[in-house]
Design a protein around this motif. Structure first.
Motif, PDB file in Angstrom:
ATOM      1  N   LYS A  39       0.839  -1.200   0.000  1.00 21.20           N
ATOM      2  CA  LYS A  39       0.000   0.000   0.000  1.00 21.20           C
ATOM      3  C   LYS A  39       0.871   1.246   0.000  1.00 21.20           C
ATOM      4  CE  LYS A  39      -4.416   1.366   1.301  1.00 21.20           C
ATOM      5  NZ  LYS A  39      -4.881   1.828   0.010  1.00 21.20           N
ATOM      6  N   ASP A  40       0.431   2.258  -0.736  1.00 18.42           N
ATOM      7  CA  ASP A  40       1.115   3.550  -0.758  1.00 18.42           C
ATOM      8  C   ASP A  40       0.998   4.248   0.593  1.00 18.42           C
ATOM      9  OD1 ASP A  40       1.273   2.892  -3.423  1.00 18.42           O
ATOM     10  OD2 ASP A  40       0.170   4.631  -4.149  1.00 18.42           O
ATOM     11  N   PHE A  41       1.941   5.114   0.865  1.00 15.97           N
ATOM     12  CA  PHE A  41       1.937   6.021   2.022  1.00 15.97           C
ATOM     13  C   PHE A  41       2.085   5.344   3.382  1.00 15.97           C
ATOM     14  CE2 PHE A  41      -0.329   8.418  -1.286  1.00 15.97           C
ATOM     15  CZ  PHE A  41       0.462   9.549  -1.336  1.00 15.97           C
ATOM     16  N   THR A  42       2.413   4.070   3.437  1.00 17.81           N
ATOM     17  CA  THR A  42       2.671   3.443   4.732  1.00 17.81           C
ATOM     18  C   THR A  42       4.144   3.675   5.074  1.00 17.81           C
ATOM     19  OG1 THR A  42       3.181   1.300   3.768  1.00 17.81           O
ATOM     20  CG2 THR A  42       0.885   1.697   4.384  1.00 17.81           C
ATOM     21  N   PRO A  43       4.486   3.790   6.349  1.00 19.35           N
ATOM     22  CA  PRO A  43       5.863   4.148   6.717  1.00 19.35           C
ATOM     23  C   PRO A  43       6.932   3.196   6.177  1.00 19.35           C
ATOM     24  CG  PRO A  43       4.414   4.368   8.609  1.00 19.35           C
ATOM     25  CD  PRO A  43       3.605   3.721   7.516  1.00 19.35           C
ATOM     26  N   VAL A  71      -0.843  -1.820  -4.652  1.00 18.69           N
ATOM     27  CA  VAL A  71      -2.251  -2.050  -4.976  1.00 18.69           C
ATOM     28  C   VAL A  71      -3.058  -0.781  -5.200  1.00 18.69           C
ATOM     29  CG1 VAL A  71      -2.284  -4.261  -3.759  1.00 18.69           C
ATOM     30  CG2 VAL A  71      -3.003  -2.178  -2.567  1.00 18.69           C
ATOM     31  N   ASP A  72      -2.431   0.365  -5.094  1.00 17.63           N
ATOM     32  CA  ASP A  72      -3.158   1.609  -5.306  1.00 17.63           C
ATOM     33  C   ASP A  72      -3.144   2.010  -6.785  1.00 17.63           C
ATOM     34  OD1 ASP A  72      -3.997   2.368  -2.571  1.00 17.63           O
ATOM     35  OD2 ASP A  72      -1.847   2.310  -2.204  1.00 17.63           O
ATOM     36  N   THR A  73      -3.884   3.076  -7.095  1.00 13.32           N
ATOM     37  CA  THR A  73      -4.020   3.545  -8.474  1.00 13.32           C
ATOM     38  C   THR A  73      -2.802   4.351  -8.905  1.00 13.32           C
ATOM     39  OG1 THR A  73      -5.031   5.637  -7.813  1.00 13.32           O
ATOM     40  CG2 THR A  73      -6.532   3.756  -8.169  1.00 13.32           C
ATOM     41  N   VAL A  74      -2.683   4.551 -10.200  1.00 12.13           N
ATOM     42  CA  VAL A  74      -1.604   5.385 -10.731  1.00 12.13           C
ATOM     43  C   VAL A  74      -1.682   6.787 -10.131  1.00 12.13           C
ATOM     44  CG1 VAL A  74      -0.719   6.512 -12.818  1.00 12.13           C
ATOM     45  CG2 VAL A  74      -1.315   4.083 -12.869  1.00 12.13           C
ATOM     46  N   GLU A  75      -2.878   7.326  -9.995  1.00  9.87           N
ATOM     47  CA  GLU A  75      -3.035   8.666  -9.422  1.00  9.87           C
ATOM     48  C   GLU A  75      -2.467   8.733  -8.001  1.00  9.87           C
ATOM     49  OE1 GLU A  75      -5.627   6.913 -10.880  1.00  9.87           O
ATOM     50  OE2 GLU A  75      -5.517   8.027 -12.772  1.00  9.87           O
TER      51      GLU A  75
END
Length: 119
Positions: A39-43, A71-75
């Motif tokens: 996941k994006d933005f996890t430490p 698993v997140d979007t390109v955006e």
């Protein structure tokens, strides 16, 4: 499907922060590293993607391309790349693919065993 040393990596076509990519075409005559985090933005994910960003010049010297999977979007990845660069001091100049469908994660068996059970 089990992937072993010297196997040809399974091919896929995906959307990424570098546009649509087909793995084997993108690799060309280079070596490649495909790495993932859930996941994006996890430490931890930001720290590790930042470390890869810092190492990118060394990979390039060795004719090696890097591609991240999340698993997140390109955006979301585009926003995350700014966070990675701010954290690590290096641009995340490698593509990060959109695996919201989990197609690549399942193709490469990157998920827990129960993720492969029928619905």
């Amino acid at each position: 499907m089990t992937i072993r040393l010297n196997d040809i990596a399974p091919n896929f076509t995906v959307d990424s922060t570098a546009g649509e990519l087909t793995l084997h075409d993108w690799i060309g005559d280079s070596y490649a590293i495909l790495f993932s985090h859930p996941k994006d933005f996890t430490p931890v994910c930001t720290t590790e993607f930042g470390a890869v960003a810092q190492l990118s010049p060394e990979f390039s010297k060795r004719n090696t391309k890097v591609m991240g999977v999340s698993v997140d979007t390109v955006e979301e990845h585009v926003k995350w790349k700014r966070d990675i660069a701010a954290f690590s001091g290096s641009p995340a100049d490698f593509p990060i693919i959109d695996d919201t469908s989990l197609a690549v994660s399942k193709l490469y068996q990157m998920l827990p065993a129960d993720a492969y059970l029928p619905d």
